[in-house]
Design an enzyme around this catalytic site. Structure first.
Site: not given
Ligand SMILES: C=CCn1c(=O)c2[nH]c(Cc3ccc(NC(C)=O)cc3)nc2n(CCCC)c1=O
Ligand SMILES: [Mn+2]
Length: 611
Positions: A81, A222-223, A231, A251, A273, A275-276, A279, A298, A393, A519-520
């Protein structure tokens, strides 16, 4: 040749007068060789992807490894972006606020009209009707993207409900309010001129006219700059709609948490963005009996339901995730989703056996083709030349996600019990803090800070304020945006509102190690938050909010030393005192439109800290 004679101009599969006249007007200006009305069919996908392979933009992946999937390389100058080229052209400059670039609408239109003039020469103008969110919504949120990029056509089929399935809506009441989104790569072709694999223009403009609900994008393929349903529409334009109509366009990921007792809770979470966030959206909980299902990674649109609770829908239809760092450990569900094929991969590495690879993924190849289309070996990686761009991506259909919640397409949305804000901070910010109330939670979101990431061009690593993780996506004045959050809280039943929490997975100890395994294991924090909602978990009231003791966190099976968990949860008053001037500097920058209640929250925090 006038628009009237452009091949395809009369193939319109709709009678929507506003749409027909807009298409004619744009064709008149941009002068494409032909017009194609997109139907979103597999045949169309095959046509545009074959054309992209022909053009050298796409390489088809090995059918056995990733069926019906493609590798793409962008122009190295068109990889993220472009925030400095992104504008909110509100009628009044004050409505753009200090966090947006602004130009008077008339001036911007005259500049861009000249850029668009003849820009589609030699190209095909695609008309993409799409719907953000369920097409069965009471008020389907329609848009039409006009673009000269086949890459955009292919990507929009994954990311939005587009083509024939949404067309009937354009001949109904919602059809009058579609958001026009004009896009061009800005690379006209002279007769006989050979196209380049990734056409774009050094001059880029990503522009929003919020009062007109209009988007003009030029020069980038680009995306975030070119897939205008994401966005541009679902955040920047939709946030202005939401302010006017009393809802929230945020967001945020949306996830469903199922307890061992089969109780269901829905959570929305905002992270800047890288920051996981994806995930977390597809988390595999480590604590026995708990399950997570995904509704979105997102964007969340949240509206009040009859019962006074906030209901969230995900306007998107696919995932457009950051590739590097995504692997069978960090996000097995994303890996399972892309393994099923029907996906596009941009600026990642292409392996010699027709698959894709990126940094952090298992089985590093001994040789590959880098995102720049060059030979690559791990030695290049060690020499600082990554196989994939940090902002590369994957673009993949949500429907392929193995933990997709069954209610993902429910037009009613899902009732949100908790909202999490989070950023990437190596110090000061505890693992999890519960807000005192909605206004305090708004203050937490308003002062969210995170270390810069690769998703936007510019410096990496330094801390920046990113309110509600919306800084690049607020379609109007940031102070008014905070006021809107406060108003939403005021207009609601306090006990029906989601409880707001603030998390930080990234705190480090003196030795620089991460204190929390993340994570988990983050499921343990989600569990604590849910138990707080149920009045079952303990917390200590601190100057910054309610923070669990390490004992209040379910540590069963966790091999992290309790000292690390305690350090991750520590509220260090001295450290927080150093945070105050940074918040004041941020609030001073916002200026007069900063709601007094945010000042009040800061003063109250200073008082509680003994500043
Ligand atoms: C649901 C997961 C959220 N999450 C996290 O919770 C998280 N935590 C960390 C930091 C970290 C990295 C490695 C380890 N441990 C080992 C063994 O490498 C522990 C924490 N990185 C994390 N990441 C990756 C961030 C870049 C996209 C992450 O996504
Ligand atoms: Mn995002």
């Amino acid at each position: 040749m006038t628009a009237a004679t452009v091949p395809g101009i009369d193939d319109a599969p709709t009678t929507n007068a506003r749409l027909l006249s807009w298409v004619r007007e744009v064709a008149e200006l941009t002068r494409p060789d032909r017009i194609v009305w997109c139907d979103g069919s597999d045949a169309e996908w095959d046509r545009v992807t074959s054309q992209l392979v022909e053009a050298g933009t796409f390489v088809k992946l090995d059918e056995a490894k990733k069926p019906n999937s493609f590798w793409a390389a962008s122009d190295p100058n068109d990889v993220a972006r472009v925030e400095e080229r992104t504008f909110i052209c509100s009628v009044d400059e004050a409505d753009a606020g200090v966090t947006n670039n602004w130009m008077a609408p008339a001036e911007m239109k005259s500049i861009m009209t000249e850029l668009y003039r003849g820009c589609m020469a030699g190209r095909t103008m695609y008309v993409i009707p799409f719907c953000m969110g369920p097409i069965t919504a009471e008020k389907p949120m329609l848009g039409v993207e006009i673009t000269d990029s086949e890459y955009v056509v292919a990507s929009m089929k994954i990311m939005t409900r587009m083509g024939a399935s949404v067309l009937p809506l354009f001949d109904g009441p919602a059809g009058d309010d579609f958001v026009p989104a004009l896009h061009s790569v800005g690379a006209p072709l002279e007769p006989g001129q050979q196209d380049v694999p990734w056409p774009c223009n050094e001059t880029k403009y990503i522009v929003h006219f919020p009062e007109e609900r209009l988007i003009w994008s030029y020069g980038s393929g680009y995306g975030g700059n070119a897939l205008l349903g994401k966005k541009c529409y679902s955040l920047r334009i939709a946030s202005a709609m939401a302010r006017d109509e009393g809802w929230l366009a945020e967001h945020m990921l949306i996830l469903k948490l199922i307890s061992p007792e089969d109780k269901t809770y829905y959570v929305a979470a905002a992270f800047p963005s890288a920051c996981g966030k994806t995930n977390l959206a597809m988390l595999e909980p480590t604590i026995p009996g708990w399950k997570v299902e995904t509704l979105g990674d997102d964007i969340a649109w949240m509206r009040f339901g009859e019962d006074g609770r906030l209901y969230a829908v995900n306007p998107e239809y696919g995932f457009f995730g950051v590739a590097p760092g995504t692997n069978w450990k960090t996000n097995p569900n994303a890996m399972r989703t892309i393994e099923r094929g029907n996906s596009l991969f941009t600026n990642v590495a292409l392996t010699d056996d027709g698959d894709i690879w990126w940094e952090g993924m298992e089985n590093e190849p001994s040789h590959a083709t880098s995102w720049k289309g060059k030979d690559w070996t791990p030695a290049d990686g060690e020499a600082g030349e990554p196989s994939s761009h940090p902002n590369s991506r994957y673009c993949t259909p949500m429907s392929q996600c193995p933990v997709l919640a069954p209610e993902w397409d429910d037009p009613k949305g899902v009732p949100i019990s908790a909202i999490f804000f989070g950023g990437r901070r190596k110090e000061t910010i505890p693992l999890v803090t519960e807000s005192r109330d909605w206004q305090h939670g708004t203050f937490m979101g308003a002062t969210l800070s995170s270390e810069k990431t690769a998703a936007a061009t510019g410096g990496l690593g330094q801390v920046r304020r990113d309110p509600m993780a919306m800084l690049p996506f607020i379609g109007y004045n940031v102070g008014d945006y905070f006021q809107h959050w406060i108003n939403v809280g005021k207009g609601a039943d306090a006990d029906k509102l989601p409880k707001i929490f603030y998390v930080n997975w990234f705190r480090r100890g003196e030795d620089g190690r991460f204190l929390w395994p993340g994570f988990g294991e983050n499921s343990r924090v989600l569990k604590w938050a849910i138990e707080r909602l149920e009045g079952k978990a303990a917390a200590v009231e601190t100057a910054i909010g309610y923070v669990p003791t390490a004992e209040a966190i379910d540590m069963q099976g966790l091999d992290t030393p309790i000292e690390d968990v305690e350090a991750a949860l520590k509220v260090d008053v001295e450290e927080w005192k150093t945070e105050i001037p940074l918040i004041e500097e941020w609030f001073d920058k916002i200026g007069a439109k900063l709601p007094t209640s945010m000042r009040d929250e800061l003063e109250a925090l200073k008082l509680r800290l003994g500043v």
